[in-house]
Design an enzyme around this catalytic site. Sequence first.
Site, PDB file in Angstrom:
ATOM      1  N   ARG A 144       1.011  10.995  -4.050  1.00 46.87           N
ATOM      2  CA  ARG A 144       1.952  10.970  -3.610  1.00 46.87           C
ATOM      3  C   ARG A 144       2.439  11.953  -2.944  1.00 46.87           C
ATOM      4  NH1 ARG A 144       8.054   8.076  -3.614  1.00 46.87           N
ATOM      5  NH2 ARG A 144       7.836   7.095  -1.767  1.00 46.87           N
ATOM      6  N   HIS A 148       3.264  13.759   0.435  1.00 48.72           N
ATOM      7  CA  HIS A 148       4.336  13.665   0.808  1.00 48.72           C
ATOM      8  C   HIS A 148       5.247  15.279   1.351  1.00 48.72           C
ATOM      9  CE1 HIS A 148       7.162   9.812   0.189  1.00 48.72           C
ATOM     10  NE2 HIS A 148       6.013   9.873   0.108  1.00 48.72           N
ATOM     11  N   TRP A 287       1.735  -3.127  -7.240  1.00 50.39           N
ATOM     12  CA  TRP A 287       0.392  -3.662  -5.230  1.00 50.39           C
ATOM     13  C   TRP A 287      -0.486  -4.229  -5.553  1.00 50.39           C
ATOM     14  CZ3 TRP A 287       2.417   1.166  -4.744  1.00 50.39           C
ATOM     15  CH2 TRP A 287       3.900   1.679  -3.922  1.00 50.39           C
TER      16      TRP A 287
HETATM   17  C1  HEM Z   1       4.756   2.784   5.841  1.00 51.74           C
HETATM   18  C2  HEM Z   1       3.817   3.907   4.898  1.00 51.74           C
HETATM   19  C3  HEM Z   1       4.850   4.124   3.759  1.00 51.74           C
HETATM   20  C4  HEM Z   1       5.719   3.937   3.123  1.00 51.74           C
HETATM   21  C5  HEM Z   1       7.104   2.981   3.759  1.00 51.74           C
HETATM   22  C6  HEM Z   1       5.285   4.176   1.575  1.00 51.74           C
HETATM   23  C7  HEM Z   1       6.342   4.053   0.516  1.00 51.74           C
HETATM   24  C8  HEM Z   1       5.987   4.297  -0.625  1.00 51.74           C
HETATM   25  C9  HEM Z   1       7.403   4.007  -1.478  1.00 51.74           C
HETATM   26  C10 HEM Z   1       8.544   3.144  -1.031  1.00 51.74           C
HETATM   27  C11 HEM Z   1       7.050   4.292  -3.069  1.00 51.74           C
HETATM   28  C12 HEM Z   1       6.989   4.044  -4.479  1.00 51.74           C
HETATM   29  C13 HEM Z   1       8.081   5.336  -4.719  1.00 51.74           C
HETATM   30  C14 HEM Z   1       8.360   4.652  -5.931  1.00 51.74           C
HETATM   31  O1  HEM Z   1       9.048   3.963  -6.065  1.00 51.74           O
HETATM   32  O2  HEM Z   1       7.850   5.888  -6.649  1.00 51.74           O
HETATM   33  C15 HEM Z   1       5.128   4.541  -2.332  1.00 51.74           C
HETATM   34  C16 HEM Z   1       4.541   4.578  -3.770  1.00 51.74           C
HETATM   35  C17 HEM Z   1       3.558   5.836  -3.336  1.00 51.74           C
HETATM   36  N1  HEM Z   1       2.787   5.642  -2.255  1.00 51.74           N
HETATM   37 FE1  HEM Z   1       3.184   5.360  -0.680  1.00 51.74          FE
HETATM   38  N2  HEM Z   1       4.143   4.769   1.562  1.00 51.74           N
HETATM   39  C18 HEM Z   1       3.488   5.202   2.479  1.00 51.74           C
HETATM   40  C19 HEM Z   1       2.711   5.208   2.856  1.00 51.74           C
HETATM   41  C20 HEM Z   1       1.918   6.090   1.743  1.00 51.74           C
HETATM   42  C21 HEM Z   1       0.573   6.783   2.503  1.00 51.74           C
HETATM   43  C22 HEM Z   1      -0.378   7.260   3.410  1.00 51.74           C
HETATM   44  C23 HEM Z   1       0.176   7.141   1.075  1.00 51.74           C
HETATM   45  C24 HEM Z   1      -1.140   7.798   0.648  1.00 51.74           C
HETATM   46  C25 HEM Z   1      -2.516   8.423   1.528  1.00 51.74           C
HETATM   47  C26 HEM Z   1       0.922   6.670   0.167  1.00 51.74           C
HETATM   48  C27 HEM Z   1       0.494   6.966  -1.225  1.00 51.74           C
HETATM   49  C28 HEM Z   1       1.945   6.237  -2.442  1.00 51.74           C
HETATM   50  C29 HEM Z   1       1.009   6.599  -3.809  1.00 51.74           C
HETATM   51  C30 HEM Z   1      -0.271   6.689  -4.629  1.00 51.74           C
HETATM   52  C31 HEM Z   1       2.641   5.370  -4.055  1.00 51.74           C
HETATM   53  C32 HEM Z   1       2.721   5.701  -5.809  1.00 51.74           C
HETATM   54  C33 HEM Z   1       3.664   6.437  -6.545  1.00 51.74           C
HETATM   55  C34 HEM Z   1       3.682   6.429  -7.773  1.00 51.74           C
HETATM   56  O3  HEM Z   1       3.286   5.678  -8.378  1.00 51.74           O
HETATM   57  O4  HEM Z   1       4.864   6.935  -8.911  1.00 51.74           O
HETATM   58  N3  HEM Z   1       1.604   5.936   1.051  1.00 51.74           N
HETATM   59  N4  HEM Z   1       5.271   4.373  -1.591  1.00 51.74           N
END
Ligand code: HEM
Length: 390
Positions: A144, A148, A287
């Site tokens: 992430r 970002h 998820w």
């Molecule tokens: C529409 C696009 C996206 C939205 C709205 C989104 C939103 C989010 C949100 C709200 C979280 C939770 C953060 C937290 O509470 O710790 C998250 C986690 C995460 N996102 Fe996304 N994301 C998007 C696209 C992506 C993309 C493109 C990637 C990587 C290529 C990605 C990788 C991750 C990963 C690996 C986590 C887990 C982080 C953790 O476990 O600490 N996301 N995302």
Amino acid sequence: MATATATRTFSKAVARSTASATSSLRLAARSPRSNAAAKQFFQQSSRRHYSSESTPPKSSNTTAIYGSVAAVAALAGGYYYFSTQNTAGQDKKTGSVSVGSAGQSAGIFKPTAADYQKVYNAIAKQLWERDDYDDGSYGPVLLRLAWHASGTYDAATGTGGSNGATMRFAPESEHGANAGLKNARDFLEPIKAQFPWISYSDLWTLAGVCAVQEMSGPIIPWRPGRQDRDVAFCTPDGRLPDASKSQDHIRAIFGRMGFNDQEMVALCGAHALGRCHADRSGFDGPWTFSPTVFTNDYYRLLMEEKWGWRSWKGPKQYEDAATKSLMMLPTDVALIKDPTFKKWVEKYAKDGSLFFKDFSNVLCKLFELGVPFQSKAEDRIQFKPTIDES
Ligand code: HEM
């Protein structure tokens, strides 16, 4: 070595999940051993598939790749000048410097692909050793961070992107979307101290590659050449996606970076990994049932389960009807509401190898947005996963 690999998974995730309910969920809720079997399948199928595509197989001509990258790294300005201010390993009498993983001396250290593999291995080692975080791995949060750092890119102005690592500074570090990423940045500090010649910008994206590969994902080709920038290059808030929005927003955000519909869907498959944290984004839960193993389960679950609104005090999010232990964001469900996006969700749900191949290509593209490489695409490095050695 299948048996050894089977024991080597970030295992807390499965223990935390609720393995009950429908048959498809039972399939998704793999035991660590069957996770490893799936991993092996995916590693074999996807990597074989990938290797026959644009980039050569990692085993056959690694030496050639390494050699060319060594040259390119130097040309690309990937070298590191050790000034007299940087006194690590400096000989006080001669003023010569002996620092860096290759222990070179006198002035300029030119990292080779082998040096970057050492950085990769050091990150991987920490990933495996520090398994007391979250679901048993820092992998998801490292991915992430890399995303970002890269996803701020604006193709129209050429601003943002992974070149700069400006999330080191406020205000960018304090943007709401970046909540919790300090965990990832802090995780990487000892690695930066160990390899001071690598830029934060290169380190963060390399860590994203390492995270995916060590969590059994596809090989992600990577090349050095990012330079750190100062606080003046921080991007404005609002460039990263807002999870409460719909398909138009997804197209606006990722379209700004230069991605098409297929690429947008492929990128979102990263949500097979990790979880939402109520104290970070406000959303809550994983998820998939195996959030530390890279699979196409995100798409399978989107297609196969019934998703309804969760009844709770937090932001609007979906839960699976069968177990109520998995979640989807409004932007995730937008991928099956929109007919064009849905076609790709269906494809990736059915074909894990296709997903792995497309994810590899699109993540590589994401990490390179806006980087003024002097090197060529064919000079990218394919890191050897340490998971293959266990
Ligand atoms: C529409 C696009 C996206 C939205 C709205 C989104 C939103 C989010 C949100 C709200 C979280 C939770 C953060 C937290 O509470 O710790 C998250 C986690 C995460 N996102 Fe996304 N994301 C998007 C696209 C992506 C993309 C493109 C990637 C990587 C290529 C990605 C990788 C991750 C990963 C690996 C986590 C887990 C982080 C953790 O476990 O600490 N996301 N995302």
